[in-house]
Design a protein around this motif. Structure first.
Motif, short mmCIF file in Angstrom:
data_model
loop_
_atom_site.label_atom_id
_atom_site.label_comp_id
_atom_site.label_asym_id
_atom_site.label_seq_id
_atom_site.Cartn_x
_atom_site.Cartn_y
_atom_site.Cartn_z
N MET A 37 4.37 100.41 27.48
CA MET A 37 5.28 99.64 26.66
C MET A 37 6.57 100.43 26.45
N ALA A 38 7.70 99.76 26.57
CA ALA A 38 9.01 100.41 26.43
C ALA A 38 9.27 100.77 24.97
N GLU A 39 9.95 101.89 24.78
CA GLU A 39 10.36 102.26 23.43
C GLU A 39 11.45 101.31 22.96
N LYS A 40 11.44 101.02 21.66
CA LYS A 40 12.38 100.05 21.09
C LYS A 40 13.54 100.78 20.40
N LEU A 41 14.75 100.35 20.73
CA LEU A 41 15.96 100.90 20.12
C LEU A 41 16.72 99.78 19.42
N LEU A 42 17.35 100.14 18.32
CA LEU A 42 18.27 99.22 17.64
C LEU A 42 19.64 99.88 17.64
N ILE A 43 20.62 99.18 18.17
CA ILE A 43 22.00 99.65 18.17
C ILE A 43 22.77 98.81 17.16
N VAL A 44 23.40 99.48 16.20
CA VAL A 44 24.19 98.81 15.17
C VAL A 44 25.65 99.23 15.39
N GLU A 45 26.43 98.32 15.93
CA GLU A 45 27.81 98.61 16.32
C GLU A 45 28.60 97.30 16.30
N ASP A 46 29.77 97.34 15.66
CA ASP A 46 30.57 96.11 15.57
C ASP A 46 31.58 95.96 16.70
N GLU A 47 31.79 96.97 17.50
CA GLU A 47 32.69 96.86 18.66
C GLU A 47 31.88 96.35 19.84
N ASP A 48 32.17 95.12 20.25
CA ASP A 48 31.39 94.45 21.29
C ASP A 48 31.31 95.25 22.59
N THR A 49 32.43 95.78 23.04
CA THR A 49 32.46 96.49 24.33
C THR A 49 31.56 97.71 24.31
N LEU A 50 31.66 98.51 23.26
CA LEU A 50 30.83 99.71 23.15
C LEU A 50 29.36 99.33 23.02
N CYS A 51 29.07 98.34 22.21
CA CYS A 51 27.70 97.90 21.99
C CYS A 51 27.07 97.42 23.31
N GLU A 52 27.78 96.62 24.04
CA GLU A 52 27.27 96.10 25.31
C GLU A 52 27.09 97.21 26.33
N SER A 53 28.00 98.18 26.34
CA SER A 53 27.87 99.32 27.26
C SER A 53 26.63 100.14 26.95
N LEU A 54 26.44 100.45 25.67
CA LEU A 54 25.24 101.21 25.27
C LEU A 54 23.97 100.43 25.61
N GLN A 55 23.98 99.15 25.32
CA GLN A 55 22.82 98.32 25.60
C GLN A 55 22.48 98.35 27.10
N ARG A 56 23.48 98.19 27.95
CA ARG A 56 23.26 98.22 29.41
C ARG A 56 22.64 99.54 29.86
N VAL A 57 23.18 100.64 29.36
CA VAL A 57 22.69 101.96 29.76
C VAL A 57 21.24 102.13 29.36
N PHE A 58 20.90 101.79 28.12
CA PHE A 58 19.53 101.99 27.65
C PHE A 58 18.55 101.03 28.32
N ILE A 59 18.95 99.80 28.58
CA ILE A 59 18.08 98.87 29.29
C ILE A 59 17.82 99.38 30.71
N ARG A 60 18.85 99.88 31.35
CA ARG A 60 18.71 100.44 32.70
C ARG A 60 17.71 101.60 32.71
N GLU A 61 17.66 102.34 31.61
CA GLU A 61 16.73 103.48 31.50
C GLU A 61 15.33 103.06 31.04
N GLY A 62 15.13 101.76 30.85
CA GLY A 62 13.79 101.26 30.56
C GLY A 62 13.47 101.00 29.09
N TYR A 63 14.48 101.06 28.23
CA TYR A 63 14.26 100.82 26.80
C TYR A 63 14.37 99.33 26.48
N ASP A 64 13.66 98.92 25.43
CA ASP A 64 13.78 97.58 24.86
C ASP A 64 14.84 97.69 23.77
N VAL A 65 15.97 97.00 23.93
CA VAL A 65 17.12 97.20 23.05
C VAL A 65 17.48 95.93 22.30
#
Length: 81
Positions: free
Chosen positions: A1-29
């Motif tokens: 089971m993938a580890e779960k991360l919560l990203i709390v960020e109001d800047e859409d571009t940064l939030c989406e970038s972080l989400q993409r990176v962590f999903i690519r590494e196998g995390y549930d974001v």
């Protein structure tokens, strides 16, 4: 089971970038654009890690940390600026 991360960020571009990176590494974001919406997610799920910005609309990342860790002292949190 993938580890779960919560990203709390109001800047859409940064939030989406972080989400993409962590999903690519196998995390549930999940993402939230404010501390208030993060609290709603935190009511229903447990996360291995919360990554939050300090400056958020409404409640700050520091207040999010204080309120949530007061009830969940073992929660791992990374605060970014």
């Amino acid at each position: 089971m993938a580890e779960k991360l919560l990203i709390v960020e109001d800047e859409d571009t940064l939030c989406e970038s972080l989400q993409r990176v962590f999903i690519r590494e196998g995390y549930d974001v999940d993402i939230a654009d404010s501390a208030e919406s993060a609290f709603q997610l935190l009511d229903g799920k447990k996360y291995n890690l919360i990554i939050t910005d300090i400056i958020l609309p409404g409640i700050s990342g520091i207040e999010l940390l204080k309120k949530y860790k007061g009830k969940n002292p073992g929660q791992k949190v990374i605060i970014m600026t």
